[in-house]
Design a protein around this motif. Structure first.
Motif, short mmCIF file in Angstrom:
data_model
loop_
_atom_site.label_atom_id
_atom_site.label_comp_id
_atom_site.label_asym_id
_atom_site.label_seq_id
_atom_site.Cartn_x
_atom_site.Cartn_y
_atom_site.Cartn_z
N GLN A 1 -59.15 -152.36 20.99
CA GLN A 1 -60.45 -152.31 21.66
C GLN A 1 -60.78 -150.88 22.09
OE1 GLN A 1 -60.05 -155.16 24.81
NE2 GLN A 1 -60.58 -156.90 23.50
N ASP A 2 -59.79 -150.15 22.58
CA ASP A 2 -60.03 -148.75 22.95
C ASP A 2 -60.40 -147.91 21.74
OD1 ASP A 2 -59.46 -149.35 25.55
OD2 ASP A 2 -57.42 -148.53 25.53
N ARG A 3 -59.75 -148.18 20.61
CA ARG A 3 -60.07 -147.42 19.38
C ARG A 3 -61.50 -147.70 18.94
NH1 ARG A 3 -60.42 -148.10 14.23
NH2 ARG A 3 -59.84 -150.29 14.29
N LYS A 4 -61.90 -148.98 18.99
CA LYS A 4 -63.27 -149.31 18.61
C LYS A 4 -64.27 -148.68 19.57
CE LYS A 4 -62.27 -153.58 16.19
NZ LYS A 4 -62.39 -155.03 16.17
N GLN A 5 -63.94 -148.71 20.88
CA GLN A 5 -64.83 -148.09 21.87
C GLN A 5 -64.94 -146.59 21.63
OE1 GLN A 5 -66.69 -149.56 24.15
NE2 GLN A 5 -67.51 -147.61 24.79
N ASN A 6 -63.81 -145.94 21.31
CA ASN A 6 -63.85 -144.50 21.01
C ASN A 6 -64.69 -144.22 19.77
OD1 ASN A 6 -62.26 -143.89 23.20
ND2 ASN A 6 -60.36 -143.80 22.03
N GLU A 7 -64.57 -145.08 18.75
CA GLU A 7 -65.39 -144.89 17.56
C GLU A 7 -66.88 -145.01 17.89
OE1 GLU A 7 -64.06 -147.69 14.68
OE2 GLU A 7 -62.27 -146.54 14.17
N ARG A 8 -67.21 -146.00 18.73
CA ARG A 8 -68.62 -146.15 19.13
C ARG A 8 -69.09 -144.95 19.93
NH1 ARG A 8 -67.20 -151.72 19.84
NH2 ARG A 8 -66.76 -151.35 22.04
N SER A 9 -68.22 -144.46 20.82
CA SER A 9 -68.60 -143.30 21.63
C SER A 9 -68.80 -142.07 20.76
CB SER A 9 -67.52 -143.00 22.68
OG SER A 9 -67.40 -144.07 23.57
N ILE A 10 -67.92 -141.88 19.77
CA ILE A 10 -68.06 -140.74 18.86
C ILE A 10 -69.34 -140.87 18.06
CG2 ILE A 10 -67.07 -139.69 16.79
CD1 ILE A 10 -64.30 -140.24 18.03
N ALA A 11 -69.63 -142.08 17.57
CA ALA A 11 -70.86 -142.29 16.80
C ALA A 11 -72.09 -142.03 17.67
CB ALA A 11 -70.89 -143.71 16.24
N ASP A 12 -72.06 -142.50 18.93
CA ASP A 12 -73.19 -142.24 19.84
C ASP A 12 -73.34 -140.75 20.12
OD1 ASP A 12 -73.66 -144.93 19.96
OD2 ASP A 12 -72.70 -145.22 21.93
N THR A 13 -72.22 -140.06 20.32
CA THR A 13 -72.27 -138.62 20.58
C THR A 13 -72.84 -137.87 19.39
OG1 THR A 13 -70.35 -138.85 22.03
CG2 THR A 13 -70.88 -136.63 21.27
N GLU A 14 -72.39 -138.25 18.18
CA GLU A 14 -72.92 -137.59 16.99
C GLU A 14 -74.42 -137.86 16.83
OE1 GLU A 14 -70.48 -139.05 13.86
OE2 GLU A 14 -68.85 -137.64 14.29
N TYR A 15 -74.85 -139.09 17.12
CA TYR A 15 -76.27 -139.41 17.03
C TYR A 15 -77.07 -138.58 18.02
CZ TYR A 15 -80.58 -142.00 17.65
OH TYR A 15 -81.89 -142.34 17.76
N LEU A 16 -76.58 -138.51 19.28
CA LEU A 16 -77.30 -137.73 20.28
C LEU A 16 -77.31 -136.24 19.92
CD1 LEU A 16 -76.05 -139.43 23.55
CD2 LEU A 16 -78.32 -139.57 22.54
N THR A 17 -76.22 -135.75 19.33
CA THR A 17 -76.19 -134.35 18.91
C THR A 17 -77.23 -134.08 17.84
OG1 THR A 17 -73.83 -134.29 19.40
CG2 THR A 17 -74.69 -132.55 17.99
N ARG A 18 -77.34 -135.00 16.88
CA ARG A 18 -78.36 -134.83 15.82
C ARG A 18 -79.77 -134.89 16.42
NH1 ARG A 18 -74.83 -138.25 13.07
NH2 ARG A 18 -76.15 -140.05 13.48
N GLU A 19 -79.98 -135.81 17.38
CA GLU A 19 -81.30 -135.91 18.00
C GLU A 19 -81.65 -134.64 18.78
OE1 GLU A 19 -83.72 -138.32 17.85
OE2 GLU A 19 -82.47 -139.05 16.20
N ILE A 20 -80.68 -134.09 19.51
CA ILE A 20 -80.93 -132.87 20.27
C ILE A 20 -81.23 -131.71 19.32
CG2 ILE A 20 -79.82 -131.14 21.74
CD1 ILE A 20 -78.48 -133.49 23.19
N ALA A 21 -80.48 -131.65 18.21
CA ALA A 21 -80.73 -130.59 17.23
C ALA A 21 -82.13 -130.73 16.63
CB ALA A 21 -79.67 -130.61 16.14
N ALA A 22 -82.55 -131.97 16.34
CA ALA A 22 -83.89 -132.19 15.80
C ALA A 22 -84.95 -131.79 16.83
CB ALA A 22 -84.05 -133.65 15.39
N LEU A 23 -84.71 -132.12 18.11
CA LEU A 23 -85.67 -131.73 19.15
C LEU A 23 -85.76 -130.21 19.28
CD1 LEU A 23 -84.95 -134.34 21.95
CD2 LEU A 23 -87.04 -134.11 20.60
N ARG A 24 -84.61 -129.54 19.21
CA ARG A 24 -84.63 -128.08 19.29
C ARG A 24 -85.38 -127.48 18.12
NH1 ARG A 24 -78.53 -126.48 21.22
NH2 ARG A 24 -78.86 -126.96 23.42
N MET A 25 -85.16 -128.03 16.93
CA MET A 25 -85.90 -127.52 15.78
C MET A 25 -87.39 -127.77 15.92
SD MET A 25 -83.23 -128.58 12.74
CE MET A 25 -84.47 -128.44 11.49
#
Length: 198
Positions: free
Chosen positions: A124-148
């Protein structure tokens, strides 16, 4: 008549056993007779964990020490006809061996159950970490798109500097073209507008 025909066909093909009757699939099967007693594995596992937890406490060691001391003192100092386990204390050794033979499997069972729980928690912790990493990557892409996107948006300061450059250019053209001294955009008015904008 039809049954006789089926028997003849079976005999001709070499099939002699009668077909198995199938029960209805929409109804549960009748319970089978069991020769061994049944128990709930979860309840047994919980009981083994409680026993293993008790065996690992200081209270168990104290009680066991008190019982052994009382056992030895009674069988040494009591009258001969009241003693139930004389000096080599064979019965005491047997009881301690019996206790150890039951304690070891119970402790192993409790450890196995704990290992299973730990494995589930780690998954369960591994799945939660995977979801957190996916959410972080998504937010990073969104922030980069907003900056552009913000890099292409005209800010108020940029527009103001562009307008000031145009005003200077127009004033220079007007000063070159006409000598009557009229100013196209008075500076006082533009400064007041800048103060209002802030």
């Amino acid at each position: 008549m039809a049954a006789e025909r089926e028997n003849r066909e079976r005999a001709a093909t070499g099939v002699t056993a009668a077909p198995r009757r199938r029960g209805r699939l929409d109804q549960p099967m009748p319970p089978r007779r069991r020769f061994l007693p049944e128990w709930d594995p979860e309840a047994f596992g919980r009981l083994s964990e409680r026993i293993a937890r008790f065996l690992g406490t200081g209270r168990f060691i104290v009680w066991m020490t008190i019982i052994i001391i009382l056992w030895v003192v009674w069988n040494v100092s009591a009258p001969r006809d009241l003693r139930f386990d004389n000096y080599p204390f064979i019965f005491l050794t047997l009881m301690l061996s019996l206790q150890a033979s039951y304690a070891a499997p119970l402790i192993l069972l409790a450890q196995n159950r704990q290992d299973d729980r730990d494995r589930v928690n780690l998954e369960q912790d591994r799945k939660q970490n995977e979801r957190s990493i996916a959410d972080t990557e998504y937010l990073t892409r969104e922030i980069a798109a907003l900056r552009m996107g913000l890099g292409e948006v005209a800010t108020r300061d940029w527009i103001r500097s562009e307008l000031q450059d145009l005003v200077k250019e127009l004033e220079e053209r007007y000063a070159e073209g006409s000598g009557d001294g009229r100013v196209v955009f008075p500076a006082e008015r533009s400064r007041a507008r800048d103060v209002d904008d802030r």
